[in-house]
Design a protein around this motif. Structure first.
Motif, PDB file in Angstrom:
ATOM      1  N   UNK A  62       0.645  -1.165  -0.076  1.00 65.06           N
ATOM      2  CA  UNK A  62      -0.030  -0.124  -0.118  1.00 65.06           C
ATOM      3  C   UNK A  62       0.832   1.310   0.115  1.00 65.06           C
ATOM      4  N   UNK A  63       0.235   2.323   0.307  1.00 64.51           N
ATOM      5  CA  UNK A  63       0.807   3.529   0.081  1.00 64.51           C
ATOM      6  C   UNK A  63       0.609   4.324   1.625  1.00 64.51           C
ATOM      7  N   UNK A  64       1.732   4.791   2.345  1.00 65.90           N
ATOM      8  CA  UNK A  64       1.711   5.544   3.308  1.00 65.90           C
ATOM      9  C   UNK A  64       1.122   7.243   3.341  1.00 65.90           C
ATOM     10  N   UNK A  65       1.115   7.547   2.019  1.00 61.24           N
ATOM     11  CA  UNK A  65       0.880   9.042   1.820  1.00 61.24           C
ATOM     12  C   UNK A  65      -0.382   9.227   0.621  1.00 61.24           C
ATOM     13  N   UNK A  66      -1.114  10.084   0.924  1.00 53.23           N
ATOM     14  CA  UNK A  66      -2.010  10.477  -0.228  1.00 53.23           C
ATOM     15  C   UNK A  66      -1.566  11.246  -1.431  1.00 53.23           C
ATOM     16  N   UNK A  67      -2.155  10.845  -2.369  1.00 53.46           N
ATOM     17  CA  UNK A  67      -1.883  11.618  -3.590  1.00 53.46           C
ATOM     18  C   UNK A  67      -2.270  11.006  -4.967  1.00 53.46           C
ATOM     19  N   UNK A  68      -2.048  11.543  -6.126  1.00 50.16           N
ATOM     20  CA  UNK A  68      -2.168  11.008  -7.443  1.00 50.16           C
ATOM     21  C   UNK A  68      -1.189   9.836  -7.903  1.00 50.16           C
ATOM     22  N   UNK A 164       8.126  12.253   1.495  1.00 46.55           N
ATOM     23  CA  UNK A 164       8.630  12.299   0.168  1.00 46.55           C
ATOM     24  C   UNK A 164       9.196  11.077  -0.313  1.00 46.55           C
ATOM     25  N   UNK A 165       9.850  10.059   0.620  1.00 41.38           N
ATOM     26  CA  UNK A 165      10.196   8.816   0.220  1.00 41.38           C
ATOM     27  C   UNK A 165       9.241   7.820  -0.145  1.00 41.38           C
ATOM     28  N   UNK A 166       8.275   8.114   0.654  1.00 46.31           N
ATOM     29  CA  UNK A 166       7.086   7.212   0.571  1.00 46.31           C
ATOM     30  C   UNK A 166       6.258   7.170  -0.689  1.00 46.31           C
ATOM     31  N   UNK A 167       6.435   8.371  -1.592  1.00 47.61           N
ATOM     32  CA  UNK A 167       5.810   8.374  -2.822  1.00 47.61           C
ATOM     33  C   UNK A 167       6.441   7.437  -3.642  1.00 47.61           C
ATOM     34  N   UNK A 168       7.680   6.902  -3.517  1.00 45.89           N
ATOM     35  CA  UNK A 168       8.325   5.708  -4.341  1.00 45.89           C
ATOM     36  C   UNK A 168       8.035   4.407  -3.483  1.00 45.89           C
ATOM     37  N   UNK A 169       7.163   3.680  -4.085  1.00 49.66           N
ATOM     38  CA  UNK A 169       6.534   2.488  -3.606  1.00 49.66           C
ATOM     39  C   UNK A 169       7.539   1.288  -4.163  1.00 49.66           C
ATOM     40  N   UNK A 170       8.012   0.528  -3.301  1.00 52.35           N
ATOM     41  CA  UNK A 170       9.102  -0.687  -3.626  1.00 52.35           C
ATOM     42  C   UNK A 170       8.462  -1.790  -3.265  1.00 52.35           C
ATOM     43  N   UNK A 179      -2.104  -9.070  -8.058  1.00 49.08           N
ATOM     44  CA  UNK A 179      -3.287  -8.437  -8.204  1.00 49.08           C
ATOM     45  C   UNK A 179      -2.816  -6.910  -8.403  1.00 49.08           C
ATOM     46  N   UNK A 180      -3.463  -6.099  -9.038  1.00 44.31           N
ATOM     47  CA  UNK A 180      -3.186  -4.709  -9.254  1.00 44.31           C
ATOM     48  C   UNK A 180      -4.542  -3.985  -8.965  1.00 44.31           C
ATOM     49  N   UNK A 181      -4.373  -2.964  -8.063  1.00 40.42           N
ATOM     50  CA  UNK A 181      -5.740  -2.435  -7.667  1.00 40.42           C
ATOM     51  C   UNK A 181      -5.930  -0.954  -7.737  1.00 40.42           C
ATOM     52  N   UNK A 182      -4.976  -0.339  -8.563  1.00 42.46           N
ATOM     53  CA  UNK A 182      -4.841   0.953  -8.848  1.00 42.46           C
ATOM     54  C   UNK A 182      -4.559   1.310 -10.225  1.00 42.46           C
ATOM     55  N   UNK A 198      -1.229  -3.143  -4.731  1.00 43.27           N
ATOM     56  CA  UNK A 198      -0.673  -4.451  -5.186  1.00 43.27           C
ATOM     57  C   UNK A 198      -0.937  -5.651  -4.125  1.00 43.27           C
ATOM     58  N   UNK A 199      -1.085  -6.720  -4.697  1.00 41.37           N
ATOM     59  CA  UNK A 199      -0.887  -8.152  -3.896  1.00 41.37           C
ATOM     60  C   UNK A 199       0.245  -8.629  -4.532  1.00 41.37           C
TER      61      UNK A 199
END
Length: 487
Positions: A62-68, A164-170, A179-182, A198-199
């Motif tokens: 998942x993502x820890x920050x909000x955004x597009x 800012x680092x959380x914007x890069x999802x690894x 699974x891709x959910x976005x 993702x799963x």
């Protein structure tokens, strides 16, 4: 005329009485019992359940920050490595927050430097008795406050850098994206929960099957027991599994209590697929151990390792040539209509038999007894009393098999009794049924293990009665709710 009439009437009456006497004296047809012999054999106890196939480790990313979402670098079935960049969140807002935090840090640093200089000056004046102690205490407080503000500003900068680092999802693990959910351009909000993007299944070469076992059967399930199951896509194929975990957590649904049981099973290639491909195996020794039993006869380890290294080199070359070479290239590829840039890397070939989410029809072998005395289950259910005349029925003390006798309290009272099962089988002694008490063991649904005095291999026991050819199924006794001779 009158005399002849009385003589004729008397003769007819004697004939009727004679016929009635004959039929009354004629012996009735004896019951013909059906018997089987006690034999020795194996009895295997099983538990059946339905469960779900999944990867051993399946991670939600998942993502820890909000955004597009500005970029996606993997798609369904993509093979990923731990630490690999798989998605990006638009970082404009978070970059601005970092710049604002850095500016606040500069202001806090300047305030601290001024407070430190002011304190040093006041300390020298106080040493020469030119400054009151109270004024010096004020300077000390101002210095500590400035230091606290400086530390807070540093923490704010660190938090902004982290966001800012959380914007890069690894990718957190090596595995396959299942699974891709976005999609690119979608806005995700992480205010109250972590949105999943993702799963990722860590390793599809080894799967797990999770089933729910009823509380009445859970004590029979132990870690290490063997199990087998089938899936709907391959109904003729049996997969072998091993119980790896019996969870203590109870799950109540509609007043029914069940417990989760987890089994491990090695994945296998689809029929006709010689070389299964899952997440890339990079260790030649592990690859050899996994594949040696499926290789053509005569293949040596040296030959396998040589081919393996050649395939690894080709795969690395293909991956390097397919990967985008810059962040701008990756972003442009990810935004390409149809997701052309999402499948530039290696993908899972999909030739393994078991896939996440499949329904498994499971049978667990919970117990097995070899070379034991066993009888058909019908022998323990059969009650001969229903087929005998009242004067020939067994005594009440015999208690036909399957009946329960109250377990008395120490004082001898039967009040508050608890049912205690007493099993019997029946033999013929001098043409009459006789009950033999037995101790019933495990059952496989057809045979039950038994033991007891007076019971031996080859002994004939009753399981039913022979149905007369002219008898109707609607007549006669039915001790177990079915037609005679069927028990």
């Amino acid at each position: 005329m009158k005399r002849k009439t009385w003589i004729g009437f008397g003769g007819g009456l004697l004939a009727v009485v004679g016929v009635a006497t004959y039929f009354a004296a004629k012996p009735k047809e004896e019951v013909k019992w059906r018997t089987v012999k006690v034999d020795k054999g194996n009895v295997t106890q099983r538990i059946s359940a339905t469960g779900t196939v999944n990867a051993m480790v399946q991670v939600a990313v998942g993502t820890q920050v909000s955004g597009v979402i500005s970029a996606l670098y993997v798609d369904y079935n993509s093979l990923v490595k731990k630490g690999q960049l798989i998605a990006q969140i638009d970082s404009t807002v978070w970059q601005t927050q970092l710049q604002d935090a850095q500016a606040s840090l500069l202001r806090a640093q300047a305030a601290y430097d001024f407070a430190q200089a002011d304190y040093d000056r006041s300390k020298r004046l106080a040493a020469d008795k030119l400054l009151a102690d109270q004024d010096l205490d004020t300077k000390v407080t101002a210095l500590k406050t400035a230091k606290g503000n400086l530390e807070s500003a540093k923490a704010t900068v660190d938090r902004a850098k982290a966001n800012l680092g959380y914007c890069n999802i690894t990718a957190p693990v090596d595995g396959v994206v299942i699974s891709r959910l976005a999609d690119v351009g979608q806005t995700v909000a992480a205010s109250f929960s972590t949105p999943n993007l993702f799963q990722i299944a860590q390793d599809l070469s080894k799967m797990k099957v999770q089933i729910s076992v009823d509380e009445s059967d859970i004590d029979q399930v132990k870690v290490g027991q063997r199990a087998f199951f089938t899936v709907d896509s391959l109904p003729e194929k049996q997969f072998m599994a091993t119980v790896s975990q019996v969870r203590l957590e109870p799950i109540t649904n509609s007043n029914v209590v069940t417990y989760n049981v987890v089994m491990e099973v090695p994945n296998e290639p689809l029929p006709g697929s010689e070389h299964p491909q899952g997440p890339a195996e990079t260790d030649p020794e592990k690859a050899w151990e996994r594949a040696k039993d499926r290789l053509p006869e005569g293949t040596t380890k040296a030959e396998f390792l040589a081919r393996f290294k050649a395939r690894m080199a080709e795969r690395a070359k293909a991956t390097a040539s397919a990967a985008p070479r810059s962040a701008a290239d990756r972003l442009a590829a990810a935004r390409t209509p149809g997701g052309a840039g999402l499948v530039g890397g290696p993908t899972f070939s999909g030739n393994l038999a078991l896939r996440p989410g499949m329904t498994a029809n499971v049978t667990i072998l919970t117990n097995q007894r070899k070379d034991v005395l066993r009888v058909p289950n019908a022998a323990l259910r059969f009650n001969p009393a229903a087929f005998m005349k009242e004067d020939k029925k067994p005594e009440a003390s015999a208690r036909p098999g399957g009946q329960a006798r109250p377990a008395q309290r120490p004082g001898g009272s039967a009040s508050g009794m608890v049912a205690r099962r007493e099993d019997h089988v029946w033999i013929l002694e001098n043409g009459k049924p006789k009950a033999i008490p037995v101790k019933a063991g495990i059952s496989d649904g057809q045979f039950t293990e038994v033991s007891g005095e007076g019971l031996q291999e080859g002994q004939a026991i009753l399981v039913g009665v022979e149905e007369p050819k002219n008898a109707s199924n609607t007549n006669g006794a039915r001790p177990l709710g079915g037609p005679r001779g069927m028990h």
